[in-house]
Write a protein that holds these residues in place. Structure first.
Motif, PDB file in Angstrom:
ATOM      1  N   LYS A 124       0.830  -1.212   0.000  1.00 14.08           N
ATOM      2  CA  LYS A 124       0.000   0.000   0.000  1.00 14.08           C
ATOM      3  C   LYS A 124       0.855   1.248   0.000  1.00 14.08           C
ATOM      4  O   LYS A 124       0.529   2.232  -0.668  1.00 14.08           O
ATOM      5  CB  LYS A 124      -0.945  -0.015   1.190  1.00 14.08           C
ATOM      6  CG  LYS A 124      -2.060  -1.012   1.016  1.00 14.08           C
ATOM      7  CD  LYS A 124      -3.060  -0.949   2.121  1.00 14.08           C
ATOM      8  CE  LYS A 124      -4.163  -1.957   1.837  1.00 14.08           C
ATOM      9  NZ  LYS A 124      -5.288  -1.827   2.729  1.00 14.08           N
ATOM     10  N   LEU A 125       1.953   1.228   0.759  1.00 10.16           N
ATOM     11  CA  LEU A 125       2.846   2.390   0.746  1.00 10.16           C
ATOM     12  C   LEU A 125       3.476   2.585  -0.628  1.00 10.16           C
ATOM     13  O   LEU A 125       3.622   3.713  -1.104  1.00 10.16           O
ATOM     14  CB  LEU A 125       3.926   2.232   1.808  1.00 10.16           C
ATOM     15  CG  LEU A 125       3.467   2.385   3.250  1.00 10.16           C
ATOM     16  CD1 LEU A 125       4.612   2.055   4.201  1.00 10.16           C
ATOM     17  CD2 LEU A 125       2.942   3.783   3.505  1.00 10.16           C
ATOM     18  N   LEU A 126       3.847   1.491  -1.266  1.00  9.95           N
ATOM     19  CA  LEU A 126       4.430   1.572  -2.606  1.00  9.95           C
ATOM     20  C   LEU A 126       3.414   2.114  -3.608  1.00  9.95           C
ATOM     21  O   LEU A 126       3.730   2.992  -4.419  1.00  9.95           O
ATOM     22  CB  LEU A 126       4.928   0.194  -3.044  1.00  9.95           C
ATOM     23  CG  LEU A 126       5.669   0.121  -4.360  1.00  9.95           C
ATOM     24  CD1 LEU A 126       6.985   0.869  -4.248  1.00  9.95           C
ATOM     25  CD2 LEU A 126       5.915  -1.317  -4.744  1.00  9.95           C
ATOM     26  N   LEU A 127       2.187   1.614  -3.539  1.00  7.18           N
ATOM     27  CA  LEU A 127       1.148   2.115  -4.447  1.00  7.18           C
ATOM     28  C   LEU A 127       0.790   3.563  -4.145  1.00  7.18           C
ATOM     29  O   LEU A 127       0.484   4.324  -5.059  1.00  7.18           O
ATOM     30  CB  LEU A 127      -0.095   1.230  -4.358  1.00  7.18           C
ATOM     31  CG  LEU A 127       0.046  -0.147  -4.992  1.00  7.18           C
ATOM     32  CD1 LEU A 127      -1.227  -0.954  -4.764  1.00  7.18           C
ATOM     33  CD2 LEU A 127       0.344  -0.040  -6.472  1.00  7.18           C
ATOM     34  N   LEU A 128       0.850   3.940  -2.878  1.00  8.41           N
ATOM     35  CA  LEU A 128       0.591   5.332  -2.513  1.00  8.41           C
ATOM     36  C   LEU A 128       1.635   6.243  -3.148  1.00  8.41           C
ATOM     37  O   LEU A 128       1.311   7.315  -3.654  1.00  8.41           O
ATOM     38  CB  LEU A 128       0.608   5.480  -0.989  1.00  8.41           C
ATOM     39  CG  LEU A 128       0.392   6.879  -0.444  1.00  8.41           C
ATOM     40  CD1 LEU A 128      -1.040   7.321  -0.713  1.00  8.41           C
ATOM     41  CD2 LEU A 128       0.670   6.909   1.042  1.00  8.41           C
ATOM     42  N   PHE A 129       2.884   5.801  -3.148  1.00  4.96           N
ATOM     43  CA  PHE A 129       3.959   6.568  -3.770  1.00  4.96           C
ATOM     44  C   PHE A 129       3.690   6.752  -5.265  1.00  4.96           C
ATOM     45  O   PHE A 129       3.854   7.830  -5.807  1.00  4.96           O
ATOM     46  CB  PHE A 129       5.292   5.854  -3.541  1.00  4.96           C
ATOM     47  CG  PHE A 129       6.445   6.490  -4.254  1.00  4.96           C
ATOM     48  CD1 PHE A 129       7.000   7.668  -3.785  1.00  4.96           C
ATOM     49  CD2 PHE A 129       6.960   5.915  -5.395  1.00  4.96           C
ATOM     50  CE1 PHE A 129       8.063   8.255  -4.431  1.00  4.96           C
ATOM     51  CE2 PHE A 129       8.025   6.490  -6.058  1.00  4.96           C
ATOM     52  CZ  PHE A 129       8.564   7.664  -5.581  1.00  4.96           C
ATOM     53  N   TYR A 130       3.258   5.687  -5.935  1.00  2.00           N
ATOM     54  CA  TYR A 130       3.005   5.771  -7.374  1.00  2.00           C
ATOM     55  C   TYR A 130       1.742   6.579  -7.702  1.00  2.00           C
ATOM     56  O   TYR A 130       1.622   7.092  -8.804  1.00  2.00           O
ATOM     57  CB  TYR A 130       2.887   4.377  -7.991  1.00  2.00           C
ATOM     58  CG  TYR A 130       4.230   3.725  -8.146  1.00  2.00           C
ATOM     59  CD1 TYR A 130       5.205   4.288  -8.977  1.00  2.00           C
ATOM     60  CD2 TYR A 130       4.566   2.559  -7.476  1.00  2.00           C
ATOM     61  CE1 TYR A 130       6.450   3.717  -9.123  1.00  2.00           C
ATOM     62  CE2 TYR A 130       5.796   1.962  -7.618  1.00  2.00           C
ATOM     63  CZ  TYR A 130       6.731   2.553  -8.447  1.00  2.00           C
ATOM     64  OH  TYR A 130       7.961   1.979  -8.588  1.00  2.00           O
ATOM     65  N   CYS A 131       0.831   6.673  -6.778  1.00  2.00           N
ATOM     66  CA  CYS A 131      -0.388   7.452  -7.036  1.00  2.00           C
ATOM     67  C   CYS A 131      -0.093   8.941  -7.176  1.00  2.00           C
ATOM     68  O   CYS A 131      -0.815   9.650  -7.867  1.00  2.00           O
ATOM     69  CB  CYS A 131      -1.403   7.246  -5.909  1.00  2.00           C
ATOM     70  SG  CYS A 131      -2.188   5.637  -5.956  1.00  2.00           S
ATOM     71  N   PHE A 132       0.940   9.389  -6.525  1.00  2.00           N
ATOM     72  CA  PHE A 132       1.244  10.812  -6.567  1.00  2.00           C
ATOM     73  C   PHE A 132       2.145  11.183  -7.737  1.00  2.00           C
ATOM     74  O   PHE A 132       2.390  12.349  -7.986  1.00  2.00           O
ATOM     75  CB  PHE A 132       1.901  11.262  -5.248  1.00  2.00           C
ATOM     76  CG  PHE A 132       0.922  11.322  -4.123  1.00  2.00           C
ATOM     77  CD1 PHE A 132      -0.112  12.245  -4.130  1.00  2.00           C
ATOM     78  CD2 PHE A 132       1.026  10.451  -3.055  1.00  2.00           C
ATOM     79  CE1 PHE A 132      -0.997  12.311  -3.092  1.00  2.00           C
ATOM     80  CE2 PHE A 132       0.127  10.509  -2.011  1.00  2.00           C
ATOM     81  CZ  PHE A 132      -0.886  11.440  -2.042  1.00  2.00           C
ATOM     82  N   PHE A 133       2.686  10.198  -8.458  1.00  2.00           N
ATOM     83  CA  PHE A 133       3.589  10.515  -9.567  1.00  2.00           C
ATOM     84  C   PHE A 133       3.116   9.953 -10.841  1.00  2.00           C
ATOM     85  O   PHE A 133       2.511   9.229 -11.245  1.00  2.00           O
ATOM     86  CB  PHE A 133       5.010  10.019  -9.266  1.00  2.00           C
ATOM     87  CG  PHE A 133       5.604  10.692  -8.062  1.00  2.00           C
ATOM     88  CD1 PHE A 133       5.994  12.011  -8.137  1.00  2.00           C
ATOM     89  CD2 PHE A 133       5.751  10.021  -6.870  1.00  2.00           C
ATOM     90  CE1 PHE A 133       6.535  12.632  -7.040  1.00  2.00           C
ATOM     91  CE2 PHE A 133       6.289  10.639  -5.766  1.00  2.00           C
ATOM     92  CZ  PHE A 133       6.688  11.940  -5.847  1.00  2.00           C
TER      93      PHE A 133
END
Length: 133
Positions: A124-133
């Motif tokens: 989830k943290l990894l996907l959260l990072f990709y959601c913003f970029f």
């Protein structure tokens, strides 16, 4: 210009005015429930993979002379050799039966659940990072 104050309308009247729960809303709920069920499945599978079945004595055992099937919470099996008793389910039943996670090794079932949820959190943290970029 004299304006009238807005009239208060009840929720029932409001829903009648805009249209009630129709075919499109039912279809939308059905479609959106599919991903929710897919996401929930891995969390529920942990219950079944860590399930501990009952046990019984092996036939012809010298150490274990008891008859019948015993509950998984019965700790008398921990006083015997592992060769003297067996699970009532096959080895492929769960992680507990496959790796014999009983008699002081129960903490490994909790560890497997914790590792699963750590992986979920990391994903989830990894996907959260990709959601913003």
């Amino acid at each position: 210009m004299d304006q009238k104050p807005p009239q208060e309308i009840s929720m029932d009247d409001f829903l009648k005015k805009i249209g009630e729960f129709g075919r499109f809303q039912k279809l939308l709920v059905g479609i959106l429930s599919i991903p929710a069920n897919i996401v929930a499945f891995p969390f529920l599978i942990i219950y079944f993979t860590n399930l501990e079945p009952g046990w019984k004595c092996v036939e012809g055992s010298r150490e274990c002379g008891m008859n019948g099937t015993f509950n998984s919470s019965d700790v008398r099996r921990c006083e015997m050799s592992r060769d003297e008793w067996q699970f009532t389910e096959p080895d492929s039943f769960s992680l507990v039966t496959q790796y014999s996670l009983v008699c002081g090794r129960e903490w490994l079932t909790h560890l497997s659940s914790s590792m699963f949820f750590l992986g979920v959190a990391a994903g989830k943290l990894l996907l959260l990072f990709y959601c913003f970029f």
